[in-house]
Design an enzyme around this catalytic site. Structure first.
Site, PDB file in Angstrom:
ATOM      1  N   THR A 270      -2.449 -15.933   9.672  1.00  0.00           N
ATOM      2  CA  THR A 270      -2.184 -15.363   8.350  1.00  0.00           C
ATOM      3  C   THR A 270      -0.846 -15.863   7.815  1.00  0.00           C
ATOM      4  O   THR A 270      -0.742 -16.276   6.667  1.00  0.00           O
ATOM      5  CB  THR A 270      -2.136 -13.832   8.460  1.00  0.00           C
ATOM      6  N   PHE A 404      -2.556  -7.375   2.128  1.00  0.00           N
ATOM      7  CA  PHE A 404      -2.250  -6.777   3.428  1.00  0.00           C
ATOM      8  C   PHE A 404      -3.196  -5.633   3.767  1.00  0.00           C
ATOM      9  O   PHE A 404      -2.909  -4.818   4.640  1.00  0.00           O
ATOM     10  CB  PHE A 404      -0.791  -6.314   3.464  1.00  0.00           C
ATOM     11  N   CYS A 411      -1.798  -3.759   6.994  1.00  0.00           N
ATOM     12  CA  CYS A 411      -1.088  -4.582   7.968  1.00  0.00           C
ATOM     13  C   CYS A 411       0.194  -3.919   8.465  1.00  0.00           C
ATOM     14  O   CYS A 411       1.094  -3.636   7.682  1.00  0.00           O
ATOM     15  CB  CYS A 411      -0.746  -5.913   7.318  1.00  0.00           C
TER      16      CYS A 411
HETATM   17  C1  HEM Z   1      -3.958  -5.750   9.631  1.00  0.00           C
HETATM   18  C2  HEM Z   1      -3.013  -9.353   6.504  1.00  0.00           C
HETATM   19  C3  HEM Z   1       0.728 -10.773   9.279  1.00  0.00           C
HETATM   20  C4  HEM Z   1      -0.519  -7.479  12.608  1.00  0.00           C
HETATM   21  C5  HEM Z   1      -4.002  -6.601   8.545  1.00  0.00           C
HETATM   22  C6  HEM Z   1      -4.957  -6.493   7.459  1.00  0.00           C
HETATM   23  C7  HEM Z   1      -4.706  -7.516   6.603  1.00  0.00           C
HETATM   24  C8  HEM Z   1      -3.579  -8.256   7.119  1.00  0.00           C
HETATM   25  C9  HEM Z   1      -5.478  -7.832   5.331  1.00  0.00           C
HETATM   26  C10 HEM Z   1      -6.079  -5.458   7.353  1.00  0.00           C
HETATM   27  C11 HEM Z   1      -7.259  -5.951   8.137  1.00  0.00           C
HETATM   28  C12 HEM Z   1      -8.525  -5.136   7.960  1.00  0.00           C
HETATM   29  O1  HEM Z   1      -8.613  -4.269   7.101  1.00  0.00           O
HETATM   30  O2  HEM Z   1      -9.459  -5.400   8.728  1.00  0.00           O
HETATM   31  C13 HEM Z   1      -1.900 -10.026   6.985  1.00  0.00           C
HETATM   32  C14 HEM Z   1      -1.257 -11.126   6.288  1.00  0.00           C
HETATM   33  C15 HEM Z   1      -0.197 -11.519   7.051  1.00  0.00           C
HETATM   34  C16 HEM Z   1      -0.190 -10.668   8.252  1.00  0.00           C
HETATM   35  C17 HEM Z   1      -1.713 -11.704   4.952  1.00  0.00           C
HETATM   36  C18 HEM Z   1       0.831 -12.587   6.824  1.00  0.00           C
HETATM   37  C19 HEM Z   1       1.126 -13.117   5.682  1.00  0.00           C
HETATM   38  C20 HEM Z   1       0.728  -9.998  10.423  1.00  0.00           C
HETATM   39  C21 HEM Z   1       1.672 -10.110  11.519  1.00  0.00           C
HETATM   40  C22 HEM Z   1       1.299  -9.197  12.464  1.00  0.00           C
HETATM   41  C23 HEM Z   1       0.143  -8.489  11.951  1.00  0.00           C
HETATM   42  C24 HEM Z   1       2.844 -11.080  11.569  1.00  0.00           C
HETATM   43  C25 HEM Z   1       1.924  -8.853  13.811  1.00  0.00           C
HETATM   44  C26 HEM Z   1       3.155  -9.045  14.119  1.00  0.00           C
HETATM   45  C27 HEM Z   1      -1.544  -6.731  12.079  1.00  0.00           C
HETATM   46  C28 HEM Z   1      -2.187  -5.624  12.789  1.00  0.00           C
HETATM   47  C29 HEM Z   1      -3.176  -5.124  11.926  1.00  0.00           C
HETATM   48  C30 HEM Z   1      -3.124  -5.937  10.712  1.00  0.00           C
HETATM   49  C31 HEM Z   1      -1.834  -5.123  14.182  1.00  0.00           C
HETATM   50  C32 HEM Z   1      -4.102  -3.945  12.200  1.00  0.00           C
HETATM   51  C33 HEM Z   1      -3.439  -2.670  11.725  1.00  0.00           C
HETATM   52  C34 HEM Z   1      -4.272  -1.415  11.998  1.00  0.00           C
HETATM   53  O3  HEM Z   1      -5.460  -1.389  11.680  1.00  0.00           O
HETATM   54  O4  HEM Z   1      -3.703  -0.451  12.519  1.00  0.00           O
HETATM   55  N1  HEM Z   1      -3.173  -7.662   8.305  1.00  0.00           N
HETATM   56  N2  HEM Z   1      -1.238  -9.795   8.157  1.00  0.00           N
HETATM   57  N3  HEM Z   1      -0.182  -9.008  10.725  1.00  0.00           N
HETATM   58  N4  HEM Z   1      -2.127  -6.887  10.839  1.00  0.00           N
HETATM   59 FE1  HEM Z   1      -1.591  -8.275   9.457  1.00  0.00          FE
END
Ligand code: HEM
Length: 467
Positions: A270, A404, A411
């Protein structure tokens, strides 16, 4: 009341609409179908109907967490083979561990903790800059590959306490190979019947071997930190030492490993995709490029960047937001009716227009949502960071910009990704002048679990000797 049928292309009796989707870049077909059938349509894939929505009005309704919740897509359900009830692949309500891990880990991703990771992020951002400086202006840069090295090494250092040293090897670290095996295997498995997934083929065996390796190496790194405690504010310490404020519980070893692998998966593509798209848009929009570079020169000049500089770069902030608007690297999220809170009978969407079943999966197409002319106007397709400066950004309608994700399942890594990206963009603009390798290149997309630019190369010339 009379309900409307959800439109969609006619399908084959058994296969449904499987042929309507480009196997290489499904998201592109899904967008074209939205152009053809409108902001809500339905496809049947191997007998299962899926609904796709893309207007702000519909998405806004579906983001109501009193009625809808995150439901795992078929591919996330496969990724779950490797990460179980880790944050990203947990079912909630259902998996109790989600709530515990969420409460334990939220403080680790808060502003103070993330600032504590600045030095590690700086270390890797300068490794990238060194590599490009050494390569010189004649060599085309493999943009997405190098940003992926950066993002992987950064998350590995902060979440696993280990160095992949990807800038020093052409070959991928074995952990990365195994992780890509889990991701591509999950994608393949999600598109074929279970019967085939359960056969002891070489491909299936490799998939489970990859998962075993990911978990084994993670376990070693956890044991190593436990045996050699370090006084550091990183994600690994948060996983090991964090306590649930509600119950006082820590995470079990299995849950630590699930979330460690999760951070690596969720945190690398991402972020690297966002950086790659961002440089593409800057190179296609010279005015934005110039404004961003002037901001860096004005605020930081040639001295070493510090964590205090980052909030003083509003234009770069707007460039990042505008990049994720046009190219949300996590291109879709999936939701369904909330199993406990949604008491409607029958369950409807579209302000009562369409009836859906209680286990219906609905895909929100974020790239389409982010171009809804009702919100963004007739120039929705254009890259205009000015519309994302705080004053305008803060007045956007709710749920118009969702790169996000949504609500409590949004996220957790957002501040981490933001700081890492701000820093590397600033260092790169401070030190290099960039050009397209092929000036007539137009954006093409490569899709895995996320999207990134395909075959995008640029060249970098040092602006002055690196300090
Ligand atoms: C969840 C986007 C960077 C860890 C999500 C979701 C999105 C997203 C759209 C929701 C997913 C869903 O609904 O199925 C992004 C984007 C990023 C990014 C665009 C960078 C530009 C990161 C980074 C980490 C991370 C750097 C970890 C260090 C997570 C985790 C979730 C998540 C653990 C699940 C949260 C939960 O359901 O409790 N992200 N993410 N993400 N992201 Fe990111």
């Amino acid at each position: 009341p009379s309900y409307l049928p959800i439109p969609g292309p006619p399908g084959l009796p058994l296969l449904g609409n499987i042929n309507a989707i480009d196997a290489e870049v499904p998201i592109k077909s899904l967008g074209l179908l939205a152009d053809q059938y409108g902001p809500i349509y339905q496809l049947n894939q191997l007998g299962k109907p899926t609904i796709f929505v893309s207007s702000h009005e519909l998405v806004d309704e579906l983001c109501d967490e009193e009625r809808f919740h995150k439901a795992l897509s078929v591919s996330l359900n496969e990724v779950r083979n490797g990460t179980h009830d880790g944050l990203f692949t947990a079912n909630w309500p259902g998996d109790e561990n989600w709530a515990i891990a969420h409460r334990v880990l939220v403080p680790a991703f808060g502003p103070i903790s993330i600032r504590g990771m600045f030095d590690d992020m700086y270390d890797l951002a300068s490794q990238l800059a060194m590599k490009w400086a050494r390569q010189g202006p004649k060599e085309p840069i493999q943009v997405t590959e190098d940003f992926t090295r950066l993002a992987l090494d950064t998350i590995a250092l902060c979440a696993m306490g280990t160095r992949f040293n990807s800038f020093y090897h052409e070959d991928m670290h074995p952990f990365v190979k195994a992780m890509l095996g889990l991701l591509s295997g999950s994608f393949t498995r999600s598109r074929r019947p279970n019967l085939l997934n359960n056969l002891p083929t070489r491909e299936n065996n490799q998939y489970w071997t990859d998962i075993a390796y990911l978990r084994e190496l993670s376990r070693e790194l956890v044991d190593d930190r436990k045996n050699n405690p370090q006084d550091k504010k990183d994600l690994l310490n948060a996983l090991i030492l964090g306590r649930d404020p509600q119950t006082g519980q820590g995470l079990t070893d299995e849950s630590i490993i699930d979330n460690m692998v999760t951070f690596l998966i969720a945190g690398h593509e991402t972020t690297s995709g966002m950086l790659s798209f961002l440089f593409y848009y800057l190179l296609k929009n010279p005015h934005a490029y110039q404004t961003a570079q002037e901001e860096v020169d004005r605020v930081i000049g040639r001295r070493k960047i510090t964590v205090e500089d980052l909030p003083k770069l509003p234009y770069i902030n707007a460039v990042m937001r505008e990049t994720l608007r046009l190219s949300p690297t996590a291109a879709a999220i999936t939701i369904g009716p909330h199993p406990e809170k949604n008491k409607e009978d029958p369950i409807t969407i579209g302000k009562g227009k369409y009836v859906i079943s209680k286990d219906q999966i609905i895909v929100l197409l974020l790239g389409k949502l982010h171009r809804d002319p009702e919100v963004w106007g007739p120039d929705a397709e254009e890259f205009k960071p000015e519309r994302m400066l705080d004053e305008k950004f803060n007045k956007l309608p709710k749920n118009a910009w969702k790169p996000f994700g949504n609500g409590m399942r949004g996220c957790i890594g957002r501040p981490f990704a933001w700081q890492e990206a701000q820093l590397v963009i600033a260092i790169l603009l401070q030190n290099f002048t960039f050009q397209m390798d092929n000036p007539s290149y137009d954006l093409r997309i490569k899709q895995t679990l996320t999207i990134k630019p395909k075959d995008f190369h640029m060249r970098a010339t040092l602006r002055h000797g690196m300090d």
